[in-house]
Design a protein around this motif. Structure first.
Motif, PDB file in Angstrom:
ATOM      1  N   TRP A 131       0.797  -1.345  -0.091  1.00  0.00           N
ATOM      2  CA  TRP A 131      -0.027   0.021   0.130  1.00  0.00           C
ATOM      3  C   TRP A 131       0.819   1.331   0.051  1.00  0.00           C
ATOM      4  N   PRO A 132       1.894   1.432   1.066  1.00  0.00           N
ATOM      5  CA  PRO A 132       2.463   2.520   0.690  1.00  0.00           C
ATOM      6  C   PRO A 132       3.258   2.888  -0.560  1.00  0.00           C
ATOM      7  N   VAL A 133       3.637   1.754  -1.189  1.00  0.00           N
ATOM      8  CA  VAL A 133       4.445   1.902  -2.315  1.00  0.00           C
ATOM      9  C   VAL A 133       3.311   2.306  -3.666  1.00  0.00           C
ATOM     10  N   LEU A 134       2.187   1.528  -3.448  1.00  0.00           N
ATOM     11  CA  LEU A 134       1.272   1.731  -4.339  1.00  0.00           C
ATOM     12  C   LEU A 134       0.738   3.187  -4.535  1.00  0.00           C
ATOM     13  N   LEU A 135       0.295   3.700  -3.348  1.00  0.00           N
ATOM     14  CA  LEU A 135      -0.429   4.885  -2.957  1.00  0.00           C
ATOM     15  C   LEU A 135       0.586   5.964  -3.317  1.00  0.00           C
ATOM     16  N   ASN A 136       1.987   6.059  -2.954  1.00  0.00           N
ATOM     17  CA  ASN A 136       2.837   6.836  -3.239  1.00  0.00           C
ATOM     18  C   ASN A 136       3.246   6.816  -4.700  1.00  0.00           C
ATOM     19  N   THR A 137       3.071   5.760  -5.182  1.00  0.00           N
ATOM     20  CA  THR A 137       3.506   5.923  -6.599  1.00  0.00           C
ATOM     21  C   THR A 137       2.391   6.560  -7.627  1.00  0.00           C
ATOM     22  N   ILE A 138       1.212   6.354  -7.087  1.00  0.00           N
ATOM     23  CA  ILE A 138      -0.052   7.088  -8.012  1.00  0.00           C
ATOM     24  C   ILE A 138       0.228   8.390  -7.800  1.00  0.00           C
ATOM     25  N   GLU A 139       0.526   9.038  -6.541  1.00  0.00           N
ATOM     26  CA  GLU A 139       0.658  10.216  -6.473  1.00  0.00           C
ATOM     27  C   GLU A 139       1.826  10.885  -7.141  1.00  0.00           C
ATOM     28  N   GLY A 140       2.689  10.005  -6.988  1.00  0.00           N
ATOM     29  CA  GLY A 140       3.934  10.844  -7.632  1.00  0.00           C
ATOM     30  C   GLY A 140       3.889  10.890  -9.406  1.00  0.00           C
ATOM     31  N   LEU A 168       8.894   7.313 -14.378  1.00  0.00           N
ATOM     32  CA  LEU A 168       9.665   6.838 -13.157  1.00  0.00           C
ATOM     33  C   LEU A 168      10.615   7.762 -12.311  1.00  0.00           C
ATOM     34  N   PRO A 169      11.530   8.317 -13.078  1.00  0.00           N
ATOM     35  CA  PRO A 169      12.368   9.231 -12.239  1.00  0.00           C
ATOM     36  C   PRO A 169      11.756  10.331 -11.541  1.00  0.00           C
ATOM     37  N   SER A 170      10.786  10.815 -12.346  1.00  0.00           N
ATOM     38  CA  SER A 170       9.914  12.016 -11.731  1.00  0.00           C
ATOM     39  C   SER A 170       9.277  11.768 -10.294  1.00  0.00           C
ATOM     40  N   ALA A 171       8.785  10.369 -10.491  1.00  0.00           N
ATOM     41  CA  ALA A 171       7.822  10.145  -9.112  1.00  0.00           C
ATOM     42  C   ALA A 171       8.935   9.301  -8.132  1.00  0.00           C
ATOM     43  N   SER A 172      10.050   9.023  -8.554  1.00  0.00           N
ATOM     44  CA  SER A 172      11.122   8.269  -7.663  1.00  0.00           C
ATOM     45  C   SER A 172      11.028   8.783  -6.165  1.00  0.00           C
ATOM     46  N   PRO A 173      11.147   9.926  -6.164  1.00  0.00           N
ATOM     47  CA  PRO A 173      11.147  10.452  -4.547  1.00  0.00           C
ATOM     48  C   PRO A 173       9.937   9.909  -3.678  1.00  0.00           C
ATOM     49  N   GLN A 174       8.712  10.058  -4.350  1.00  0.00           N
ATOM     50  CA  GLN A 174       7.526   9.704  -3.518  1.00  0.00           C
ATOM     51  C   GLN A 174       7.395   8.056  -3.501  1.00  0.00           C
ATOM     52  N   ILE A 175       8.242   7.295  -4.577  1.00  0.00           N
ATOM     53  CA  ILE A 175       8.172   6.182  -4.653  1.00  0.00           C
ATOM     54  C   ILE A 175       9.006   5.183  -3.398  1.00  0.00           C
ATOM     55  N   LEU A 176      10.332   6.273  -3.185  1.00  0.00           N
ATOM     56  CA  LEU A 176      11.100   5.970  -2.208  1.00  0.00           C
ATOM     57  C   LEU A 176      10.690   6.000  -0.761  1.00  0.00           C
ATOM     58  N   ALA A 177       9.776   7.383  -0.667  1.00  0.00           N
ATOM     59  CA  ALA A 177       9.292   7.654   0.538  1.00  0.00           C
ATOM     60  C   ALA A 177       8.300   6.323   0.779  1.00  0.00           C
ATOM     61  N   GLN A 237      19.020   3.816   3.067  1.00  0.00           N
ATOM     62  CA  GLN A 237      19.627   5.153   3.019  1.00  0.00           C
ATOM     63  C   GLN A 237      20.345   5.186   2.163  1.00  0.00           C
ATOM     64  N   TRP A 238      21.472   4.226   1.919  1.00  0.00           N
ATOM     65  CA  TRP A 238      22.510   4.193   0.842  1.00  0.00           C
ATOM     66  C   TRP A 238      22.108   4.234  -0.406  1.00  0.00           C
ATOM     67  N   ALA A 239      21.154   3.605  -0.806  1.00  0.00           N
ATOM     68  CA  ALA A 239      20.434   3.326  -1.914  1.00  0.00           C
ATOM     69  C   ALA A 239      19.538   4.540  -2.264  1.00  0.00           C
ATOM     70  N   GLU A 240      18.791   5.228  -1.338  1.00  0.00           N
ATOM     71  CA  GLU A 240      18.187   6.278  -1.592  1.00  0.00           C
ATOM     72  C   GLU A 240      18.979   7.512  -1.818  1.00  0.00           C
ATOM     73  N   ARG A 241      19.981   7.743  -1.144  1.00  0.00           N
ATOM     74  CA  ARG A 241      21.298   8.647  -1.559  1.00  0.00           C
ATOM     75  C   ARG A 241      21.727   8.705  -3.091  1.00  0.00           C
ATOM     76  N   ASN A 242      21.910   7.405  -3.462  1.00  0.00           N
ATOM     77  CA  ASN A 242      22.573   7.285  -4.809  1.00  0.00           C
ATOM     78  C   ASN A 242      21.252   7.477  -5.880  1.00  0.00           C
ATOM     79  N   ILE A 243      20.304   7.072  -5.716  1.00  0.00           N
ATOM     80  CA  ILE A 243      19.067   7.110  -6.588  1.00  0.00           C
ATOM     81  C   ILE A 243      18.557   8.635  -6.719  1.00  0.00           C
ATOM     82  N   LEU A 244      18.664   9.271  -5.514  1.00  0.00           N
ATOM     83  CA  LEU A 244      17.900  10.580  -5.617  1.00  0.00           C
ATOM     84  C   LEU A 244      19.129  11.799  -5.339  1.00  0.00           C
ATOM     85  N   ARG A 245      20.127  11.417  -5.756  1.00  0.00           N
ATOM     86  CA  ARG A 245      21.164  12.343  -5.754  1.00  0.00           C
ATOM     87  C   ARG A 245      20.828  13.812  -6.363  1.00  0.00           C
ATOM     88  N   TRP A 246      20.166  13.387  -7.789  1.00  0.00           N
ATOM     89  CA  TRP A 246      19.789  14.746  -8.357  1.00  0.00           C
ATOM     90  C   TRP A 246      18.772  15.484  -7.467  1.00  0.00           C
TER      91      TRP A 246
END
Lengths: 257, 298
Positions: A131-140, A168-177, A237-246
């Motif tokens: 659920w958290p992934v699905l709903l955040n992805t929809i919003e993103g 996908l890149p545009s929604a990635s901050p929400q997806i990772l949350a 956190q390590w993965a997030e830092r790399n994926i969301l560096r931008w």
């Protein structure tokens, strides 16, 4: 030097807590609260033996499979529901219903349907983590910038390319949350799925110790869960830092302006 | 996709025929564009100016195929535009929102080519040339948000150039950059246009900019929009910020366009739609000082 400083910050509070625990259990003999030394003693004995292979690893494996499956289902479903208007209108009310069901109540149902199997335990983990992934992805996906979307469209970036390079890149901050929430939920559900009618796993073992009054052993199991949570959080956190560096870089620039 | 080029002039690269756009809203229909007709020859650099709210962005979205017109049609090289055409590139005003922030400069410029399946070697050459042309060969590894606004817009221009369009649409591309950067970018557009021989339609609300840049200026009326006037800018082909802008002819043309915009704002409409008037008798009376000449963003 910087590494040492970071390590000092990370370890300061745990060291203090253990110290406080050690002081408060000095000279007392409480059956339900073991001393740190006794716990450390039991910890090695209990977990670095055959149990590591019969209980710890299977639990971690189910947790990983469940969480990864939930992420895949959540992201694929979220991209679809977020992009297709009629699908969203059709599914969203129903999704709210399913989301509201606490996954632990599904355990007996899933046991009836699937039996006491690994698949059942994985299903429990998925049913909560998705659920958290699905709903955040929809919003993103819905929040993709209009100008960016127009730009991609004018350059013929459509269909799968649009999903891959824009959505996908545009929604990635929400997806990772969403993923972050799923990880902690997954750990909880892993334990719960092993507490009912199970014969192995971390959750099962802890409950067994508790019922047989093996108190230090029980505590040591709880410590294992805590450490597992910490490890997952660090990896995330390590993965997030790399994926969301931008993303973090852009935010920093915006805040500085 | 039928070739309905019957009315379009044969040499027209871009042809806008009787374009009308009505937005349907809850509060009733809003007519943004009433009836627009004009042609751009291949290799022409035309500026489109109009008072704010004259439907410039609507028009551009219809031309670029992002939006379907209510009536009329847009023809690109004789073919009806029904979605974003391959031969067209668009540069938007919002540079901060038109580049992919998760990609480095080079990847941003390369992506449309990659998506088209252009071979790697060819792609590299086009991207290098484009970055070189906009003076950004030194920052390919940066992310867009690490660059200044002007540089980001250069990246967007480089991406458009690398795509090798036949028509380049620009929607107030320099409205959000500072005045000095804007002057540089204006010259850059002239250089790129001459070098590539691309057809450019440059939308702006800045009268000076339209006269300085264009070979031709199309003035829009206020909403509901028609073509107010279509004038040829007979300034020398070699333009530079200091000398061109101090030519008496520049001043005359500028006055003329200014007055037409003022008339448009007051609701004046051309007597016969689509009658192109020559700007020979540009009046010399200075326009009212209250009028804005390009401070408002879109």
């Amino acid at each position: 030097m910087k590494v040492l400083k970071t390590a000092a910050y990370v370890l300061a509070l745990p060291v203090l807590l253990v110290l406080a625990w050690w002081v408060s259990t000095l000279g007392t003999v409480n059956f339900f609260v073991p001393t740190p030394a006794a716990l450390v003693n039991k910890f090695g004995e209990v977990w670095f033996g055959p149990r590591f292979f019969s209980d710890v690893l299977p639990s971690i494996a189910r947790l990983l499979i469940g969480v990864v499956a939930a992420i895949v289902i959540g992201v694929v479903g979220g991209v679809l529901i977020g992009s297709v208007k009629w699908l969203r209108a059709l599914l969203e009310p129903t999704l709210e219903f399913f989301r509201a069901i606490p996954p632990p109540v599904l355990v007996p149902v899933l046991i009836l349907l699937m039996g006491i199997t690994d698949s059942m335990k994985i299903a429990v983990i998925i049913s909560g983590c998705v659920w958290p992934v699905l709903l955040n992805t929809i919003e993103g996906v819905r929040a993709v910038d209009g100008v960016l979307s127009d730009s991609a469209h004018t350059y013929g970036i459509d269909g799968w390319a649009r999903v891959r390079y824009l959505v996908l890149p545009s929604a990635s901050p929400q997806i990772l949350a969403g993923v972050r929430q799923s990880l902690s939920l997954g750990l909880i559900l892993m334990v719960i799925s092993e507490m009912f009618a199970s014969s192995s796993g971390l959750g099962f073992t802890i409950v067994q110790f508790q019922r047989s009054f093996a108190i230090p052993e029980m505590w040591s199991g709880i410590v294992v869960l805590g450490l597992l949570g910490v490890a997952m959080s660090f990896i995330f956190q390590w993965a997030e830092r790399n994926i969301l560096r931008w993303y973090h870089g852009q935010k920093e620039v915006e805040n500085a302006a | 996709m039928q070739p309905s080029a019957a009315q379009a002039a044969p040499e027209a690269m871009l042809s806008v025929r009787g374009l009308k756009k009505v937005y349907q809203t809850d509060g009733g229909d809003v007519e943004a564009v009433r009836n627009l007709t004009f042609d751009l020859r291949a290799g022409e650099l035309a500026c489109l100016v109009g008072p704010s709210g004259s439907g410039k962005t609507t028009l551009l979205k219809c031309i670029s195929g992002l939006m379907a017109p209510t009536e009329g049609e847009v023809l690109l090289d004789g073919k009806r535009v029904s979605g974003p055409p391959k031969k067209m590139a668009v540069v938007f005003q919002e540079y901060g929102r038109s580049l992919f922030p998760w990609m480095r400069v080079r990847d941003n410029v390369e992506l449309p080519l990659k998506n088209q399946g252009v071979p790697k070697a060819e792609r590299d050459r086009l991207v290098d040339e484009a970055l070189e042309a906009v003076g950004l060969a030194h920052v390919p590894r940066s992310y867009p948000w690490q660059l200044s606004g002007g540089m980001q817009q250069r990246v967007a221009i480089a991406r458009a150039i690398a795509y090798q369009p036949e028509v380049l649409l620009m929607d107030e591309p320099f409205a959000a950059v500072d005045a000095q950067t804007r002057a540089d970018l204006e010259d850059l557009i002239r250089v790129v246009w001459k070098k590539l021989g691309v057809t450019v339609l440059f939308v702006t609300h800045d009268i000076d900019e339209s006269v300085y840049l264009g070979e031709r200026v199309i003035i829009l009326s206020s909403s509901p929009t028609v073509v107010q006037e279509d004038i040829v800018i007979d300034l020398p082909a070699e333009r530079d910020q200091l000398n061109t802008r101090s030519l008496p002819r520049f001043t005359e043309l500028r006055h003329h366009v200014y007055e037409q915009i003022q008339l448009a704002k007051k609701g004046h409409r051309p007597a016969a739609a689509g009658a192109p008037a020559a700007a020979t008798a540009a009046a010399s009376t200075p326009a009212a000082p209250t009028a804005d000449s390009g401070a408002s963003g879109a």
